[in-house]
Design an enzyme around this catalytic site. Structure first.
Site, PDB file in Angstrom:
ATOM      1  N   CYS A 108       0.795  -1.238   0.000  1.00 38.66           N
ATOM      2  CA  CYS A 108       0.000   0.000   0.000  1.00 38.66           C
ATOM      3  C   CYS A 108       0.825   1.285   0.000  1.00 38.66           C
ATOM      4  CB  CYS A 108      -0.930   0.005   1.212  1.00 38.66           C
ATOM      5  SG  CYS A 108      -2.096  -1.362   1.167  1.00 38.66           S
TER       6      CYS A 108
HETATM    7  N1  LIG Z   1      -2.796  -6.084   1.808  1.00 39.27           N
HETATM    8  C1  LIG Z   1      -3.272  -5.045   2.452  1.00 39.27           C
HETATM    9  O1  LIG Z   1      -2.961  -4.836   3.619  1.00 39.27           O
HETATM   10  C2  LIG Z   1      -4.254  -4.081   1.804  1.00 39.27           C
HETATM   11  C3  LIG Z   1      -4.913  -3.155   2.616  1.00 39.27           C
HETATM   12  C4  LIG Z   1      -5.830  -2.276   2.045  1.00 39.27           C
HETATM   13  C5  LIG Z   1      -6.058  -2.318   0.669  1.00 39.27           C
HETATM   14  N2  LIG Z   1      -5.378  -3.220  -0.113  1.00 39.27           N
HETATM   15  C6  LIG Z   1      -5.695  -3.218  -1.538  1.00 39.27           C
HETATM   16  O2  LIG Z   1      -6.507  -4.356  -1.820  1.00 39.27           O
HETATM   17  C7  LIG Z   1      -6.209  -4.872  -3.118  1.00 39.27           C
HETATM   18  C8  LIG Z   1      -5.834  -6.344  -3.006  1.00 39.27           C
HETATM   19  O3  LIG Z   1      -4.643  -6.447  -2.202  1.00 39.27           O
HETATM   20  P1  LIG Z   1      -4.207  -7.808  -1.545  1.00 39.27           P
HETATM   21  O4  LIG Z   1      -3.123  -7.449  -0.570  1.00 39.27           O
HETATM   22  O5  LIG Z   1      -5.367  -8.595  -1.077  1.00 39.27           O
HETATM   23  O6  LIG Z   1      -3.574  -8.546  -2.818  1.00 39.27           O
HETATM   24  P2  LIG Z   1      -3.169 -10.098  -2.926  1.00 39.27           P
HETATM   25  O7  LIG Z   1      -2.143 -10.171  -3.970  1.00 39.27           O
HETATM   26  O8  LIG Z   1      -2.911 -10.645  -1.566  1.00 39.27           O
HETATM   27  O9  LIG Z   1      -4.503 -10.784  -3.460  1.00 39.27           O
HETATM   28  C9  LIG Z   1      -5.047 -10.543  -4.701  1.00 39.27           C
HETATM   29  C10 LIG Z   1      -5.614 -11.839  -5.233  1.00 39.27           C
HETATM   30  O10 LIG Z   1      -6.274 -11.555  -6.481  1.00 39.27           O
HETATM   31  C11 LIG Z   1      -6.057 -12.638  -7.342  1.00 39.27           C
HETATM   32  N3  LIG Z   1      -6.324 -12.197  -8.703  1.00 39.27           N
HETATM   33  C12 LIG Z   1      -5.534 -11.478  -9.531  1.00 39.27           C
HETATM   34  N4  LIG Z   1      -6.178 -11.247 -10.693  1.00 39.27           N
HETATM   35  C13 LIG Z   1      -7.396 -11.811 -10.592  1.00 39.27           C
HETATM   36  C14 LIG Z   1      -8.513 -11.899 -11.460  1.00 39.27           C
HETATM   37  N5  LIG Z   1      -8.517 -11.331 -12.676  1.00 39.27           N
HETATM   38  N6  LIG Z   1      -9.597 -12.594 -11.050  1.00 39.27           N
HETATM   39  C15 LIG Z   1      -9.600 -13.185  -9.828  1.00 39.27           C
HETATM   40  N7  LIG Z   1      -8.577 -13.114  -8.949  1.00 39.27           N
HETATM   41  C16 LIG Z   1      -7.490 -12.430  -9.330  1.00 39.27           C
HETATM   42  C17 LIG Z   1      -4.641 -13.061  -7.066  1.00 39.27           C
HETATM   43  O11 LIG Z   1      -4.389 -14.378  -7.480  1.00 39.27           O
HETATM   44  C18 LIG Z   1      -4.583 -12.911  -5.529  1.00 39.27           C
HETATM   45  O12 LIG Z   1      -4.961 -14.104  -4.886  1.00 39.27           O
HETATM   46  C19 LIG Z   1      -5.106  -3.969  -3.662  1.00 39.27           C
HETATM   47  O13 LIG Z   1      -5.692  -2.957  -4.427  1.00 39.27           O
HETATM   48  C20 LIG Z   1      -4.483  -3.372  -2.429  1.00 39.27           C
HETATM   49  O14 LIG Z   1      -3.888  -2.124  -2.685  1.00 39.27           O
HETATM   50  C21 LIG Z   1      -4.498  -4.102   0.430  1.00 39.27           C
END
Ligand SMILES: NC(=O)c1ccc[n+]([C@@H]2O[C@H](COP(=O)([O-])OP(=O)(O)OC[C@H]3O[C@@H](n4cnc5c(N)ncnc54)[C@H](O)[C@@H]3O)[C@@H](O)[C@H]2O)c1
Length: 440
Positions: free
Chosen positions: A277
């Site tokens: 992030c």
């Molecule tokens: N990790 C954090 O602490 C956090 C906190 C707040 C916001 N976010 C935001 O949330 C979003 C997700 O982050 P995250 O940390 O969960 O990411 P992550 O990489 O842990 O998870 C994302 C998942 O999406 C899957 N994916 C990718 N393309 C896909 C598709 N076309 N269809 C279905 N699944 C698909 C991936 O395989 C993965 O399992 C980002 O925008 C991030 O900025 C993350």
């Protein structure tokens, strides 16, 4: 004729609505579990078959989410949670929540490929009476400029046939004092009805929903939160370097400032920014701001200071070795903690990766230890390393132990006792005396 709004609202209120969560990572999986806990039937979607396989077996792949929480639904109440790679099943969901990655490209521009691909999949099966919520962090305008045209292309109308909101995720992996339930959730819809439906949906899983006037405001809210962190961390990082020159300890200064009961919030310095992030999201806004002929100077300055921190840490390591008659070239350095922050198993954008790269470039022989990441692979930096066991014999072998991530499980007094030199970037050795401890 059935009113799509009333029908969907009724389904959500009676918990008969089926929830689809796309992207089952750090953000998506906890949301799945929260809806299941409230008795909703959820389908999880991911492109990664390994994740679907693990979930189908009731297994977790995220350290702070125990397998038992998943097995409690998959094995004991299978009607509530199933997961699949089959995106055609998106049509079965009444509410679709998008939690896919939003990284930066190699040119440090927003990479919305994942959101776009998910949007395409949803639009293939979009039907009247569905609602879509984008949770992935992104620049203001994404929901209405990228997703809305895709969804309306087939002739369905937003606010009448289907409903679209942006609701930013505030997940902080590893945090225990606030949960999804106790963290207020922002919702901004394309139309007022969209916002109201979004609020109805999320009020099932959080204690408080905060409605804002538009998707743009909701998108910007998330960015402000993360920029605020990035800028304040840069401030203390800069003051840390100044304090070092002035022979003061920044951590002591922060502890003292913290005693002011108003107008001050403590942020802590470190070896650089990490995670999905804070190092990334602000630059989504920087990119968008260019369209408005506006330069986001605070973001750029903070990014500049934060991304230079690993270089500062390396200079501190070199100085500390120099004082002991050693050069970094040829020295053995053990990096302690490779995860981007304490007590998590997440390697993304970890400053430890830069520290290892820089140490190697200067000719040091580098190993790492991290109980949560037995293997560390960074394709961008072209390395794969294995965590080495932490014993008194191994500690004594290193010329320098560099504390990069202050995992709670480490016994810092013992580490300081066994190591010839400890360079501490996190104040993990607070209260431990020793001339072999250097703050960086
Ligand atoms: N990790 C954090 O602490 C956090 C906190 C707040 C916001 N976010 C935001 O949330 C979003 C997700 O982050 P995250 O940390 O969960 O990411 P992550 O990489 O842990 O998870 C994302 C998942 O999406 C899957 N994916 C990718 N393309 C896909 C598709 N076309 N269809 C279905 N699944 C698909 C991936 O395989 C993965 O399992 C980002 O925008 C991030 O900025 C993350």
């Amino acid at each position: 004729m059935a009113d799509n709004y009333n029908t969907l609202s009724g389904l959500i209120r009676t918990k008969k609505a089926r929830i689809g969560v796309v992207g089952l990572g750090y953000v998506g999986l906890p949301i799945v579990l929260r809806f299941c806990e409230e008795g909703f039937r959820v389908i999880g979607f991911d492109v990664d078959p390994e994740k679907i396989k693990a979930l189908s077996n009731g297994k977790s792949y995220i350290k702070h989410i125990p397998s038992e929480r998943i097995a409690a639904f998959v094995k004991t109440r299978p009607a509530l949670f199933e997961s699949t790679t089959d995106m055609a099943r998106l049509k079965e969901a009444d509410a679709v929540i998008i939690c896919v990655p939003t990284p930066l490209s190699d040119k440090r521009e927003p990479d919305l490929t994942y959101v776009e691909n998910t949007g395409k999949e949803i639009s293939r099966t979009l039907r009247p009476g569905q609602m879509i919520s984008l949770e992935s962090t992104t620049y203001p305008g994404t929901t209405e400029e990228l997703l809305l045209p895709m969804f309306e292309k087939g002739g369905l109308k937003v606010g009448k046939d289907f409903f679209l909101v942006f609701s930013p995720e505030r997940e902080d992996p590893g945090r225990v004092d606030f949960t999804i339930k106790t963290t207020p959730k922002i919702v901004g819809g394309v139309t007022q009805r969209c916002t109201k439906l979004g609020a109805t949906l999320y009020s099932n899983i959080v204690n408080k929903v905060v409605k804002v006037s538009s998707t743009r405001v909701a998108e910007m809210t998330k960015l402000l939160e993360n920029i605020y962190r990035g800028v304040n961390i840069a401030l203390v990082n800069e003051l840390k370097m100044l304090c070092h020159r002035m022979n003061m300890d920044i951590w002591e200064v922060i502890e003292a400032s913290k005693t002011k009961p108003f107008g001050f919030q403590a942020f802590y310095p470190g070896p650089g920014l990490g995670g999905h992030c804070i190092p990334i999201d602000p630059f989504y806004l920087t990119w968008k701001a260019r369209e408005f002929d506006f330069s986001t100077r605070f973001i750029e300055l903070a990014g500049d200071i934060n991304s230079n921190m690993p270089y500062y840490v390396i200079s501190r390591v070199m100085d500390a070795l120099n004082e002991r008659g050693l050069s970094l070239k040829g020295s053995k350095v053990l990096v302690l903690g490779i995860a981007y922050k304490k007590d998590v198993d997440d390697l993304r954008e970890s400053p430890s990766l830069d520290l290892i790269r820089l140490l190697r470039e200067k000719g040091a022989r580098v190993d790492y230890n991290d109980p949560y990441l037995p293997v560390a692979v960074s394709h961008r930096r072209g390395f794969k390393m294995k965590s080495i066991p932490l014993t008194s014999t191994t500690l004594k072998k290193y010329d320098c132990v560099l504390i990069a991530t202050d995992h709670t499980c480490y016994d810092y007094a013992w580490i300081a006792k066994m190591s010839p030199l400890v360079v501490d970037t996190r104040n993990a050795t607070k209260g431990i005396k020793g001339t072999n401890i250097v703050k960086a």
